[in-house]
Design a protein around this motif. Structure first.
Motif, PDB file in Angstrom:
ATOM      1  N   ASP A   1       0.871  -1.186   0.000  1.00 20.19           N
ATOM      2  CA  ASP A   1       0.000   0.000   0.000  1.00 20.19           C
ATOM      3  C   ASP A   1       0.906   1.233   0.000  1.00 20.19           C
ATOM      4  O   ASP A   1       1.618   1.471   0.975  1.00 20.19           O
ATOM      5  N   PRO A   2       0.900   2.009  -1.082  1.00 24.31           N
ATOM      6  CA  PRO A   2       1.855   3.122  -1.141  1.00 24.31           C
ATOM      7  C   PRO A   2       1.538   4.239  -0.156  1.00 24.31           C
ATOM      8  O   PRO A   2       2.385   5.097   0.094  1.00 24.31           O
ATOM      9  N   GLY A   3       0.306   4.258   0.380  1.00 26.79           N
ATOM     10  CA  GLY A   3      -0.022   5.279   1.381  1.00 26.79           C
ATOM     11  C   GLY A   3      -0.582   6.551   0.772  1.00 26.79           C
ATOM     12  O   GLY A   3      -0.697   7.561   1.474  1.00 26.79           O
ATOM     13  N   PHE A   4      -0.915   6.524  -0.506  1.00 23.45           N
ATOM     14  CA  PHE A   4      -1.563   7.679  -1.143  1.00 23.45           C
ATOM     15  C   PHE A   4      -2.545   7.134  -2.180  1.00 23.45           C
ATOM     16  O   PHE A   4      -2.393   6.003  -2.642  1.00 23.45           O
ATOM     17  N   PRO A   5      -3.573   7.935  -2.529  1.00 22.61           N
ATOM     18  CA  PRO A   5      -4.529   7.431  -3.516  1.00 22.61           C
ATOM     19  C   PRO A   5      -3.898   7.283  -4.897  1.00 22.61           C
ATOM     20  O   PRO A   5      -3.073   8.101  -5.295  1.00 22.61           O
ATOM     21  N   VAL A   6      -4.289   6.226  -5.567  1.00 21.40           N
ATOM     22  CA  VAL A   6      -3.758   5.929  -6.907  1.00 21.40           C
ATOM     23  C   VAL A   6      -4.943   5.899  -7.861  1.00 21.40           C
ATOM     24  O   VAL A   6      -5.951   5.246  -7.562  1.00 21.40           O
ATOM     25  N   HIS A   7      -4.832   6.614  -8.947  1.00 19.96           N
ATOM     26  CA  HIS A   7      -6.011   6.810  -9.801  1.00 19.96           C
ATOM     27  C   HIS A   7      -6.026   5.987 -11.090  1.00 19.96           C
ATOM     28  O   HIS A   7      -6.965   6.082 -11.853  1.00 19.96           O
ATOM     29  N   TRP A   8      -4.972   5.238 -11.331  1.00 20.78           N
ATOM     30  CA  TRP A   8      -4.866   4.527 -12.601  1.00 20.78           C
ATOM     31  C   TRP A   8      -5.159   3.042 -12.422  1.00 20.78           C
ATOM     32  O   TRP A   8      -4.547   2.402 -11.579  1.00 20.78           O
ATOM     33  N   SER A   9      -6.058   2.516 -13.227  1.00 23.22           N
ATOM     34  CA  SER A   9      -6.291   1.081 -13.173  1.00 23.22           C
ATOM     35  C   SER A   9      -5.970   0.442 -14.517  1.00 23.22           C
ATOM     36  O   SER A   9      -6.048   1.105 -15.566  1.00 23.22           O
ATOM     37  N   VAL A  10      -5.614  -0.813 -14.488  1.00 26.61           N
ATOM     38  CA  VAL A  10      -5.342  -1.542 -15.720  1.00 26.61           C
ATOM     39  C   VAL A  10      -6.660  -2.147 -16.165  1.00 26.61           C
ATOM     40  O   VAL A  10      -7.318  -2.849 -15.403  1.00 26.61           O
ATOM     41  N   THR A  11      -7.049  -1.812 -17.389  1.00 28.71           N
ATOM     42  CA  THR A  11      -8.372  -2.288 -17.846  1.00 28.71           C
ATOM     43  C   THR A  11      -8.234  -3.257 -18.998  1.00 28.71           C
ATOM     44  O   THR A  11      -7.181  -3.389 -19.562  1.00 28.71           O
TER      45      THR A  11
END
Ligand code: DOR
Ligand code: ZN
Length: 344
Positions: free
Chosen positions: A334-344
């Protein structure tokens, strides 16, 4: 909504383990990656061509139905490695590279190299046949501070070995310092480096301030912010000598959350999401494909993957806190910050 489509990535440094753990973690890699360099630090390690063939068969048997994945096998270099066995395994395509662990440097490295003169004939043979050496670049001298072990390794071991073995292709695995990035930059194309996700997004404060976070403990250990910045600059530079090696290294959660925490971050499930986020923040999304999908094949002399993946920017991505394996749960990085990119 923003989308980018890139050639399917490869992971140039991966721990899959064996048995129930292999079965549990492999789908997390095959979901996104087409190939991976498979680390040989099993217990006992993968030291001969026969060991590598047997391990490859176990990996192939564990690939989920419908997934298309090629494990690129490595041999664990010991002072007894037989150059002929290695050359035959390389010539047949079974073995892609050889891994050097200085004895005692990290997880399951007790059979590693103590006396570098003893492996000289193997290294010379590797230079001759074009088999790359993947290096865990840390000295193990107890007098050297853990935060200095990479920089000292470059001076004491790596540079002398490379000078003594012209033509040897070397990958400095998981570089963690400005010294590592600079050493690669100041050399020729026979030298490359992999960089992990955690070393691009975290520094040692993230691991140690406000309480110790065992899931951020890996080797080589996280360094100061200025080193992280140097790695990010290298990874996003477009220089083909730097490429992705996640070093995703699963340990059961109880072994991480313990009195003596095992080293390793399990990043296979979300490595690409975090990387896209990180490259975007660095204003370098256009360099992502090179780092994840083009530079590695070029270094190893392999074709790039023909198929693609698409990354989509949207609401913060969620992933499971842990995955279940027959060896117990494994906590997902868990990097500890929000991540907005998903692999689709
Ligand atoms: O953090 C690490 N974990 N670094 C290594 O070099 C080995 C790896 C593992 O095998 O768990
Ligand atoms: Zn590793």
């Amino acid at each position: 909504m923003q989308q980018i489509t890139i050639r399917r990535p490869d992971d140039w440094h991966l721990h899959l383990r064996d048995g129930a753990m292999l079965q549990g973690v492999l789908p997390e890699t095959t979901r996104h990656f087409a190939r991976a360099i498979i680390m040989p630090n099993l217990v006992p390690p993968v030291v001969t061509g026969a060991d590598a063939a047997a391990y490859r068969d176990r990996i192939l048997a564990a690939i989920p139905d419908g997934a298309d994945f090629t494990p690129l096998m490595t041999l664990y270099l010991t002072e007894d490695t037989d150059p002929d066995d290695l050359a035959a395994a390389h010539a047949s395509g079974l073995v892609t590279a050889v891994k050097l662990y200085p004895a005692g440097a990290t997880t399951n490295s007790a059979s590693g190299v103590r006396d570098f003169d003893k492996v000289r004939p193997v290294l010379e043979r590797m230079a001759e046949i074009g088999c790359p050496l993947c290096v865990h670049g840390e000295v193990t001298d107890p007098d050297i501070d853990i935060f200095d072990r990479e920089a000292v390794f470059i001076d004491r071991v790596l540079d002398p070995v490379r000078r003594a073995t012209p033509g040897l292709r070397v990958v400095m695995e998981h570089i963690t310092t400005r010294d590592g990035a600079d050493y690669v930059a100041s050399n020729d194309t026979d030298l490359g480096a992999t960089i992990t996700v955690q070393h691009l997004v975290l520094d040692r404060n993230d691991m140690l301030v406000g309480g110790m976070r065992p899931h951020y403990y890996c080797l080589p250990i996280l360094k100061r912010r200025e080193h992280r910045d140097a790695l990010l600059k290298a990874a996003t530079s477009g220089d083909p000598r730097y490429f992705l090696g996640t070093d995703s290294a699963p340990h059961p959660t109880h072994a991480k959350e313990s009195e003596c925490c095992s080293a390793g971050c399990f990043t296979a499930p979300n490595a690409l999401s975090i990387l896209a986020d990180t490259f975007e923040k660095a204003g370098a999304l256009d360099k992502l494909e090179g780092f994840t999908s083009l530079h590695g094949p070029a270094f190893y002399g392999l074709p790039v993957n023909e198929d693609t993946i698409t990354l989509t920017r949207g609401a913060p991505v969620t992933w499971p806190a842990r995955i279940e394996t027959g060896d117990g749960p494994v906590t997902v990085f868990d990097p500890g910050f929000p991540v907005h990119w998903s692999v689709t």
